[in-house]
Each structure stands twice: as C-alpha cells, then as structure tokens.
Enzyme design. Structure first.
Site, short mmCIF file in Angstrom:
data_model
loop_
_atom_site.label_atom_id
_atom_site.label_comp_id
_atom_site.label_asym_id
_atom_site.label_seq_id
_atom_site.Cartn_x
_atom_site.Cartn_y
_atom_site.Cartn_z
N CYS A 100 -94.35 67.17 31.36
CA CYS A 100 -93.37 66.96 32.41
C CYS A 100 -93.12 65.44 32.48
CB CYS A 100 -93.95 67.50 33.72
SG CYS A 100 -92.93 67.23 35.16
N CYS A 111 -84.90 63.76 48.62
CA CYS A 111 -85.15 65.13 49.10
C CYS A 111 -86.37 65.08 50.03
CB CYS A 111 -85.39 66.09 47.93
SG CYS A 111 -83.97 66.16 46.82
N CYS A 114 -90.10 65.98 48.85
CA CYS A 114 -90.57 65.48 47.56
C CYS A 114 -91.19 64.09 47.69
CB CYS A 114 -89.39 65.43 46.59
SG CYS A 114 -89.79 64.68 45.01
N GLY A 155 -87.82 61.15 39.36
CA GLY A 155 -86.44 60.76 39.07
C GLY A 155 -85.48 61.92 38.94
N GLU A 156 -84.20 61.57 38.97
CA GLU A 156 -83.13 62.55 38.81
C GLU A 156 -82.51 62.33 37.42
OE1 GLU A 156 -81.75 65.26 39.94
OE2 GLU A 156 -80.14 65.00 38.50
N SER A 185 -84.02 69.42 34.75
CA SER A 185 -83.90 69.89 36.13
C SER A 185 -83.10 68.88 36.93
CB SER A 185 -85.31 70.04 36.72
OG SER A 185 -85.23 70.44 38.06
N SER A 208 -82.06 72.56 41.22
CA SER A 208 -82.94 72.65 42.39
C SER A 208 -82.12 73.05 43.61
CB SER A 208 -83.61 71.29 42.63
OG SER A 208 -84.39 70.96 41.51
N HIS A 210 -83.04 75.55 46.30
CA HIS A 210 -83.98 75.59 47.43
C HIS A 210 -83.46 76.29 48.68
CE1 HIS A 210 -86.54 73.25 44.99
NE2 HIS A 210 -85.88 72.13 45.11
N CYS A 327 -95.59 69.92 41.29
CA CYS A 327 -94.18 69.61 41.52
C CYS A 327 -94.00 68.85 42.82
CB CYS A 327 -93.36 70.89 41.65
SG CYS A 327 -93.45 71.91 40.21
#
Ligand code: SAH
Length: 346
Positions: A100, A111, A114, A155-156, A185, A208, A210, A327
């Site tokens: 990962c 978020c 997170c 990170g995104e 993701s 994501s 949710h 996660c």
C-alpha cells in the site's frame, strides 16, 4: 528529491555518457527486475557501481519499521531527502503480497475520519519516490513475489495525477503488473476520473464513497462540496463505459451513521446503475475522529443487505490495526498522538 526510480533509460544513457547500452540494460534490470541497490549489481564494474551510488542516491530512508499479524503486515516510516515523512504498508496473504503506497506526504482532502487528512498536506511525491516504496516492499517480500500495488496510503492519488499515471505506466512496463494488480483509490475527484478513463491505463479504480447522500458526504468527505454525488456518478459512468472495467466503492462502516438499512438503500440506489462492487472497511480508530466503527455483526448485516440488493460485496480484512497501519491510520504515529510505537511483532 529524485530517486533512481525517477530515471528513464534515456536519463541513464545521458548521465552515463559513453557507458555501453548493455550496461544500461543491466542497471535497469537490476533496479526493476531484481530490486537491487546499485552496490548489489555485481555484474557491473565496481567503479560504475560506486559512481551510480554517489550520483543517484535512494530517496527514501527507512526510519521506523513495525510488524504485526505474525509478521505478515509491516509498516515503514520513510524520511525523504527534505525531511518529509511518508508511510508504506506491506501485507502478505496466502495468495498475494500487496504493498500500500503513499502518493503524497500528507493529504489535502481533509476527510474527517482519516488520520492523514487530520494531519494536513506537506507535498506531492515524485514518481520515483512512489516507485521506490514498491521496490523496497519487493525486496522485503522476496522470495515471495510482490503481486499487488494499491494506491491507498497517504495522499490523494488523483490530486497528484501525473505522478500516479506515470507510476502505473512504469509498473506495467517494467514489472509487468496489470489492471487486476494495480488499484488506485480516489476520494472522488470527478474530472480526474474522467481524464483517467480516457488514458487506457491498466488499473482498477476504487472510489471512497462511504455515504450516499450529499448532506452527510459533505461533512465526511469535504471534496463532495465541489463534486457532489450526481457529479461523481457522471464520472463513474464514464469510467465504466469507457474502460469496461468493474468499479469498486469503498465504504468505511461508522456506527449509526452509514451502517443502517437506510444507508444501505441509498448505497444500492447509487451503485446499482453502475454495477459497482462494494468493499466494506471496518472503520479504524483515529485520534481526531472520536466515533466508533460498526460492530462485526453490523458489518455482516450491512453486507447481507447489499448482497440481497444484488451487488457483490467484500469486507476488507483488518490488517495492521495494532501498529496504526490500517486504512486511514497512517500519519498517526508521526504526529505523536500515540504514546509510542509498538516495537515488536505480536
Ligand atoms: N485518498 C484516497 C486513498 C486514501 S486511503 C482515497 O480517499 O480513496 C484508502 C481508503 O481508506 C479510503 O477509502 C479511505 O477513505 C479509507 N479510510 C480513511 N480513513 C479510514 C479509517 N479511519 N478507517 C477506515 N478506512 C479509512
């Protein structure tokens, strides 16, 4: 802030003027197929090895390593050349070995649940800094073959778009990894999903989600205020229509918030037209979000509701919780919110 893994064949050829082509091949093979450091590339003359080591130092220094799940989950904290820190998690399963990776130091998406979001954004990583995480994991996994890369660390990925696509291309070209083994993701940056759909890259996309109503998603995943659920659905349809690949929705189960029959119905209404696969994640505790995850029986009930509604669903195994490597837990330790790192595997 470059890594040897930032360099292309041409870069090596230019830097190492006069070094014959077969040597460049050996260097690339050493880096990408054998996961070797320059000093370990014994087919190269010693002088060349030394020159490579000096001119192209590794970008990542491993500053902490913790293991759990009987050694089958490992988390590393890497310090980068400018002092920024990132985390990488290696997970060994019976049928696969997955790393990962982080694509940014920190994250700007904020978020609420997170840990990385709670810590804020430091900077984008370079492609080489991401690829070096993969190489480090592959070295550790040996003799088992590292089979999967998931872009689910800090990170995104789609906010660091060019780097993410470069990494996917290079993993495909140099390590032979394909769509089933590469999962990106995203929090749901709609225009970037649409752009990605047109690239024809070998990857699986996970979004994501949710929660499937705007009022709640605005709070949980703030980017929803910019790209709301309708806008996101347009991008998801484009992804599925253009790539013909199955899309996944991630759903971290939060007690009383999104584990109810109403939440399941909203998800079904949203995901059914896309025939999306649902990946349930038991919520992992983070210091800045004092809300508990759903109980295992609620998780099972929710999965049953989704299946009864006609979608496929899997529940992600919780790995690495005790070492804050699950996660959304990354960055927790570096912020000093935990008293200390567990030091040994359990
Ligand atoms: N920025 C990307 C990658 C983030 S991490 C994205 O948002 O998809 C991968 C997954 O872990 C995301 O689905 C993220 O929402 C989820 N996650 C974050 N914090 C979590 C937590 N505390 N518990 C469970 N899952 C979490």
């Amino acid at each position: 802030m470059t890594s040897p893994y930032d360099l292309s064949r041409e870069d090596f050829a230019t830097h190492l003027d006069g070094v014959p082509n077969y040597r460049i091949n050996q260097i690339l093979e050493g880096l990408w197929q054998q996961d070797r450091r320059f000093s370990e590339m014994t087919s190269l003359p010693l002088a060349l090895r030394t020159q490579l080591e000096e001119e192209f130092p590794l970008a990542l220094t491993m500053t902490s390593e913790v293991a759990t799940d009987a050694g089958e989950t490992m988390k590393w904290l890497f310090t980068l050349a400018d002092g920024a820190t990132i985390e990488t998690v290696l997970m060994a399963y019976q049928d696969r070995v997955t790393v990962c990776v982080s694509t940014q130091a920190g994250c700007a998406m904020n978020c609420s649940f997170c840990a990385t979001g709670q810590a804020g954004f430091t900077r984008h990583l370079t492609a080489g800094e991401v690829l070096e995480q993969v190489a480090y994991a592959a070295r550790t996994a040996a003799p088992r073959r590292l089979s999967n890369v998931v872009f689910m660390g800090m990170g995104e990925p789609l906010a660091n778009y060019d780097v993410t696509t470069t990494v996917v291309k290079r993993l495909h070209a140099e390590r032979g990894m394909s769509a089933r083994h590469l999962t990106v993701s995203t929090v749901g940056i709609a225009p970037a999903i649409e752009r990605l759909a047109g690239e024809g890259l070998p990857l699986t996309l996970a979004v994501s989600l949710h929660v499937a109503n705007d009022a709640q998603r605005d709070k949980l995943v703030p980017i929803n205020r910019r790209y709301n659920l309708d806008r996101l659905a347009v991008a998801c349809h484009e992804w599925v229509g253009t790539t013909n690949r199955r899309l996944s929705f991630e759903w971290a189960l939060i007690a009383g918030l999104n584990d109810t029959p109403e939440a399941a119905q909203e998800l079904l209404d949203y995901a059914r037209p896309l025939q999306a696969h649902i990946n349930l994640i038991p919520l992992n505790p983070t210091p800045g979000y004092p809300v508990i995850g759903s109980s295992m029986s609620k998780v099972r009930n929710f999965a049953d509701m989704i299946e009864a509604g006609g979608l496929t669903v899997t529940t992600r195994a919780t790995r690495g919780r005790s070492i804050a490597a699950a996660c959304g837990q990354l960055a927790e330790v570096t912020r000093g919110k935990r008293a200390r790192l567990p030091v040994s595997s359990q």
